[in-house]
Design an enzyme around this catalytic site. Structure first.
Site, mmCIF file in Angstrom:
data_model
loop_
_atom_site.group_PDB
_atom_site.id
_atom_site.type_symbol
_atom_site.label_atom_id
_atom_site.label_comp_id
_atom_site.label_asym_id
_atom_site.label_seq_id
_atom_site.Cartn_x
_atom_site.Cartn_y
_atom_site.Cartn_z
ATOM 1 N N SER A 83 5.464 4.130 -1.528
ATOM 2 C CA SER A 83 4.824 4.749 -2.687
ATOM 3 C C SER A 83 5.659 4.561 -3.948
ATOM 4 O O SER A 83 6.869 4.333 -3.880
ATOM 5 C CB SER A 83 4.620 6.252 -2.434
ATOM 6 N N VAL A 121 0.855 -1.181 0.000
ATOM 7 C CA VAL A 121 0.000 0.000 0.000
ATOM 8 C C VAL A 121 0.889 1.228 0.000
ATOM 9 O O VAL A 121 2.073 1.167 0.346
ATOM 10 C CB VAL A 121 -0.953 0.026 1.216
ATOM 11 N N SER A 122 0.303 2.362 -0.378
ATOM 12 C CA SER A 122 1.053 3.610 -0.425
ATOM 13 C C SER A 122 1.200 4.167 0.972
ATOM 14 O O SER A 122 0.234 4.315 1.717
ATOM 15 C CB SER A 122 0.327 4.619 -1.319
ATOM 16 N N LYS A 123 2.444 4.494 1.344
ATOM 17 C CA LYS A 123 2.670 5.066 2.673
ATOM 18 C C LYS A 123 2.127 6.484 2.759
ATOM 19 O O LYS A 123 1.919 7.021 3.844
ATOM 20 C CB LYS A 123 4.158 5.069 3.009
ATOM 21 N N ALA A 124 1.904 7.111 1.577
ATOM 22 C CA ALA A 124 1.394 8.478 1.563
ATOM 23 C C ALA A 124 -0.098 8.532 1.878
ATOM 24 O O ALA A 124 -0.640 9.581 2.178
ATOM 25 C CB ALA A 124 1.660 9.132 0.206
#
Length: 218
Positions: free
Chosen positions: A45, A9-12
């Site tokens: 990301s 998953v995107s850390k952002a």
């Protein structure tokens, strides 16, 4: 067959939950009769392969394959691994070199090396990606050749030596920094600096003190 599940998953985006991917991968493994030995998760990301190394979770999953503690890497979609087709082929090559296979839930047979059909489709996918790369390179080379033939200067702007004859001739003719840059192929910043360097020391100091610059182009 022993499966290691992988989710990214995107850390952002703190709203993304890897459990959404993992739940679907568990269902796929159950339907295929695979035993899940471990679940790996990365929060990163963009395309991890751009950094030149695998993120920790994926590295762990490949290590399980290499040590023969797992047989297949199960992912939600190919873009959870990488974004570039060529990077994907390189990663699948890593998995296969480790003695493992790859299965993507959303890509179906397009990315499933647990079947002969999947192996064939991956080979064709790789061939298409390499052909696209060759065509892109050929178009780039042709474009550069056409630009050179038309007299377009390529690459970084040239630097001006202290005794550049062409620049001096333009300056003597009253050219400002823009005209000098256009006439010599250097950047406007380099032209400003070169013109300033031709001034007597005292005049240069006064220009700096009172905010004066090189000649202006009207």
């Amino acid at each position: 067959m022993r499966a290691v599940l992988y989710a990214r998953v995107s850390k952002a985006d703190g709203d993304q939950d890897p459990a959404v991917q993992l739940n679907s991968l568990r269902d796929l493994s159950t339907a295929r009769g695979w035993r899940v030995v471990e679940e790996a998760v990365d929060r990163v990301s963009g395309d991890p392969q751009r950094r030149g190394r695998n993120p920790p979770g994926l590295a762990r999953a490949i290590d399980l394959l290499a040590s023969r503690r797992a047989d297949v890497l199960v992912v939600f979609a190919a873009d959870r691994l990488v974004r570039s087709p060529l990077h994907l082929l390189a990663l699948v090559g890593q998995v296969q070199a480790a003695g493992g296979r790859v299965c993507s839930l959303q890509d179906g047979a397009d990315l499933d090396t647990t079947t002969d059909q999947g192996e064939l489709l991956l080979f064709l996918r790789g061939w298409v990606a390499r052909m696209e790369l060759r065509l892109t390179r050929a178009r780039t080379v042709a474009g550069l050749q056409k630009a050179r033939a038309a007299g377009v200067r390529l690459g970084r702007p040239r630097a001006l030596s202290p005794d550049d004859a062409k620049a001096q001739a333009l300056l003597d003719a009253g050219a400002g920094y823009r005209a000098l840059a256009a006439g010599t192929g250097c950047s406007e910043h380099a032209a400003r600096a070169w013109i300033a360097s031709r001034r007597p020391e005292g005049e240069r100091k006064r220009a700096v003190r009172f905010g004066g610059g090189a000649r202006r182009d009207e």
